[in-house]
Design an enzyme around this catalytic site. Structure first.
Site, PDB file in Angstrom:
ATOM      1  N   SER A 135       0.831  -1.192   0.000  1.00 37.31           N
ATOM      2  CA  SER A 135       0.000   0.000   0.000  1.00 37.31           C
ATOM      3  C   SER A 135       0.871   1.249   0.000  1.00 37.31           C
ATOM      4  O   SER A 135       2.096   1.152  -0.007  1.00 37.31           O
ATOM      5  CB  SER A 135      -0.902   0.014   1.233  1.00 37.31           C
ATOM      6  OG  SER A 135      -0.125   0.268   2.387  1.00 37.31           O
ATOM      7  N   LYS A 136       0.215   2.389   0.028  1.00 36.79           N
ATOM      8  CA  LYS A 136       0.953   3.654  -0.029  1.00 36.79           C
ATOM      9  C   LYS A 136       2.032   3.751   1.041  1.00 36.79           C
ATOM     10  O   LYS A 136       3.047   4.383   0.864  1.00 36.79           O
ATOM     11  CB  LYS A 136      -0.006   4.851   0.147  1.00 36.79           C
ATOM     12  CG  LYS A 136      -0.986   5.063  -0.982  1.00 36.79           C
ATOM     13  CD  LYS A 136      -2.390   4.582  -0.609  1.00 36.79           C
ATOM     14  CE  LYS A 136      -2.650   3.224  -1.231  1.00 36.79           C
ATOM     15  NZ  LYS A 136      -3.741   2.435  -0.824  1.00 36.79           N
ATOM     16  N   ARG A 137       1.736   3.133   2.191  1.00 35.15           N
ATOM     17  CA  ARG A 137       2.697   3.183   3.280  1.00 35.15           C
ATOM     18  C   ARG A 137       4.061   2.638   2.873  1.00 35.15           C
ATOM     19  O   ARG A 137       5.074   2.961   3.469  1.00 35.15           O
ATOM     20  CB  ARG A 137       2.199   2.358   4.483  1.00 35.15           C
ATOM     21  CG  ARG A 137       0.934   2.901   5.144  1.00 35.15           C
ATOM     22  CD  ARG A 137       0.631   2.167   6.426  1.00 35.15           C
ATOM     23  NE  ARG A 137       0.584   0.706   6.232  1.00 35.15           N
ATOM     24  CZ  ARG A 137       1.558  -0.120   6.549  1.00 35.15           C
ATOM     25  NH1 ARG A 137       2.662   0.336   7.083  1.00 35.15           N
ATOM     26  NH2 ARG A 137       1.439  -1.410   6.331  1.00 35.15           N
ATOM     27  N   HIS A 138       4.070   1.793   1.886  1.00 35.62           N
ATOM     28  CA  HIS A 138       5.327   1.197   1.461  1.00 35.62           C
ATOM     29  C   HIS A 138       6.088   2.065   0.476  1.00 35.62           C
ATOM     30  O   HIS A 138       7.047   1.618  -0.127  1.00 35.62           O
ATOM     31  CB  HIS A 138       5.068  -0.180   0.831  1.00 35.62           C
ATOM     32  CG  HIS A 138       4.500  -1.156   1.801  1.00 35.62           C
ATOM     33  ND1 HIS A 138       3.150  -1.436   1.855  1.00 35.62           N
ATOM     34  CD2 HIS A 138       5.072  -1.895   2.776  1.00 35.62           C
ATOM     35  CE1 HIS A 138       2.939  -2.333   2.822  1.00 35.62           C
ATOM     36  NE2 HIS A 138       4.078  -2.611   3.396  1.00 35.62           N
ATOM     37  N   GLY A 139       5.647   3.319   0.312  1.00 31.47           N
ATOM     38  CA  GLY A 139       6.334   4.177  -0.634  1.00 31.47           C
ATOM     39  C   GLY A 139       5.763   4.015  -2.021  1.00 31.47           C
ATOM     40  O   GLY A 139       4.551   3.955  -2.185  1.00 31.47           O
TER      41      GLY A 139
END
Length: 489
Positions: free
Chosen positions: A246-250
């Site tokens: 997800s976005k959290r992973h960059g």
RNA sequence: GGCGGUAUCGUCUAGGGGACUAGGACACGGCCCUCUCAAGGCUGGAACACGGGUUCGAAUCCCGUUACCGCUACCA
């Protein structure tokens, strides 16, 4: 294996951007279609009006185009098919495989909550299927809104998944699911099956988060009297922490990597290896090679973790393998937008430019790396890296004297070519008592020529810069050193 | 909770009963090459989730356990 040509589709919903997981699903569909001479179709699942945007649809097109995954035939927009989807649902009502349900959402929610409170798992109790024909008719006549529910038959539903072997679900665990809302629009599974039948899809290859949808869809195919496609459920892609990407992973959008200077071929190659292996320790492959080697036998069942480090390595491999002339069109725009050159300039001295790319690509992992290293060769005024200066020009008066000698030696060269340069500069090193430590000359010279302590081989740098610019840079360095100012002044 | 799926080095994977002293790649360490940085070559550490079976023999087959993931909507 059937003898009909395979038809596959990639069916993303336009609710964001094309993320790497979607790109990989598209890739495998595309590879299969190419491998077996079939068609790869694109269907935009835009039935969720609230979340779908034209911008996202564009992003999907752009992403697929950048990757080179061209689709056959015209794009299908699911939203345009609701009439047929509804007709199919109504057909099931007629042939008795589905029934009208008059329960309201509120009632359903209440019963679900009650079941949950009692720690029971909720499943629709089919009460509307027990209504008499007269009762149903009178409610319909009275205009009571209804949904259409599929009547799940007895038995077990199973299929031979191309990646998982046989998967089966006891039908008793599947509730009579809704296929048509009260407003007459189809629910996901209905739309998908109706569309896949219409598009004559022979192999449905998608993420394994759809495994539990599959038995429902198979039941729908049967109720509609349509031939069943094959199914292949691909594992998910997770982030470094093992959680769903997800976005959290960059960076998770394909376009993020495009802008980071990743090559489409490398992206595809890397993605292919996330969930598929051609065997024989083969890793670096061109698109053609992937098509040639692709086989569902090599598909993995386990979710894979996205490792950006390996992507970079892969990109470096592709960069090295790519010819400078193939690379040029990809690097030129970046060079131009970085303000380092103009297209005309690079075009007018194409051979020189290609040689430069040849020199830089081997020490780059992304096209952005190339741009970052290119400045000294393209602009007049170089920037001196403070660290390089501090380290390689420690004794400034002595370095000035050394560079003067180097300048003289280079000016005196008969031919501006590597062998002569090396002979002359090494001889100078001997004379100055450096022995075989010619690096004592090369390193300060490198800083004078490029402002950096890192570059291609020093003779390559000299050749790229040419005699005039090289000697001018040396003179400038000498002046800078003799001005006595501190580094960076 | 129910149902389904999955399980080999930190990561991507090879492996489909004996060829396993478990191979390759990324990452990490060392060495070589060398004017720097890369690239390249060599090399080191590093894994079959656990427990039962089946079998002469199991990483490979079966069962259970555990963990993780997905689905469980008038979302897609």
């Amino acid at each position: 294996m059937s003898d009909v040509t395979p038809r596959l589709r990639f069916a993303p919903s336009p609710t964001g951007y094309l993320h790497v997981g979607g790109a990989r699903t598209a890739l495998f569909n595309w590879l299969y279609a190419k491998k077996f001479g079939g068609q790869f179709l694109l269907r935009i699942e835009d039935t969720d009006k609230a979340r779908s945007t034209d911008e996202s649809t564009r992003a999907i097109f752009d992403g697929l185009n950048w990757l080179g995954l061209r689709w056959d035939e015209t794009v299908v927009y699911q939203g345009a098919n609701v009439e047929r989807n509804r007709a199919d649902a109504l057909r099931m009502l007629e042939n008795g495989t589905a029934y009208r349900c008059f329960c309201t959402q509120a009632e359903l929610a209440e019963r679900r909550a009650a079941a949950e409170a009692a720690k029971d798992s909720f499943k629709y109790d089919r009460r509307c299927d027990r209504l008499s024909a007269e009762e149903v008719q009178s409610r319909v006549d009275a205009g009571v809104p209804f949904t259409v529910r599929f009547r799940v038959p007895e038995g077990t539903t199973s299929w031979d998944d191309l990646v998982h072997e046989t998967i089966s679900f006891p039908n008793k665990d599947i509730e009579d699911f809704i296929v048509l809302r009260t407003d007459g629009t189809p629910i996901y599974n209905m739309a998908v099956v109706s569309d896949d039948i219409e598009m004559r899809i022979t192999l449905v290859m998608r993420g394994d988060d759809h495994i539990s949808n599959t038995p429902k869809q198979i039941l729908l195919y049967r109720a509609l009297g349509a031939p069943l496609p094959q199914f292949a459920h691909l594992p998910m892609i997770h982030g470094l922490d093992g959680k769903k990407l997800s976005k959290r992973h960059g960076a998770t959008a394909v376009s993020d990597y495009q802008h980071l200077g990743i090559l489409p071929g490398a992206m595809l190659n890397f993605l292919a290896l996330l969930g598929w292996s051609p065997g024989h320790d083969i890793e670096v492959m061109s698109m053609e090679r992937m098509v040639e080697l692709f086989d569902t036998k090599g598909l993995q069942k386990k979710a894979a973790i996205f490792d950006p480090k390996k992507l970079e390595w892969m990109n470096g491999q592709h960069l090295s393998l790519m010819s400078a002339s193939d690379l040029a069109p990809l690097v030129t725009p970046a060079l131009v937008s970085a303000g380092l050159a103009t297209t005309e300039d690079l075009y007018s001295r194409r051979d020189w430019y290609l040689t430069l790319l040849e020199l830089l690509k081997v020490r780059s992992r992304t096209t952005d790396d190339i741009v970052r290293q290119a400045a000294p060769y393209l602009v007049d005024e170089i920037r001196y890296d403070p660290e390089a200066e501090a380290k390689q020009w420690k004794d400034r008066p002595a370095t000035a004297a050394l560079l003067r000698e180097v300048g003289t030696a280079l000016r005196d060269l008969r031919e501006w070519e590597p062998a002569a340069m090396e002979e002359s500069l090494r001889a100078l090193g001997e004379r100055l008592g450096f022995g075989d430590k010619a690096g004592k000359i090369f390193q300060p010279l490198r800083v004078a020529l490029t402002g950096l302590s890192v570059s291609p081989g020093i003779f390559d740098v000299l050749v790229m810069l040419g005699r005039d610019r090289s000697t001018a840079r040396i003179d400038a360095a000498v002046a800078r050193l003799e001005s006595g100012g501190p580094p960076g002044a």
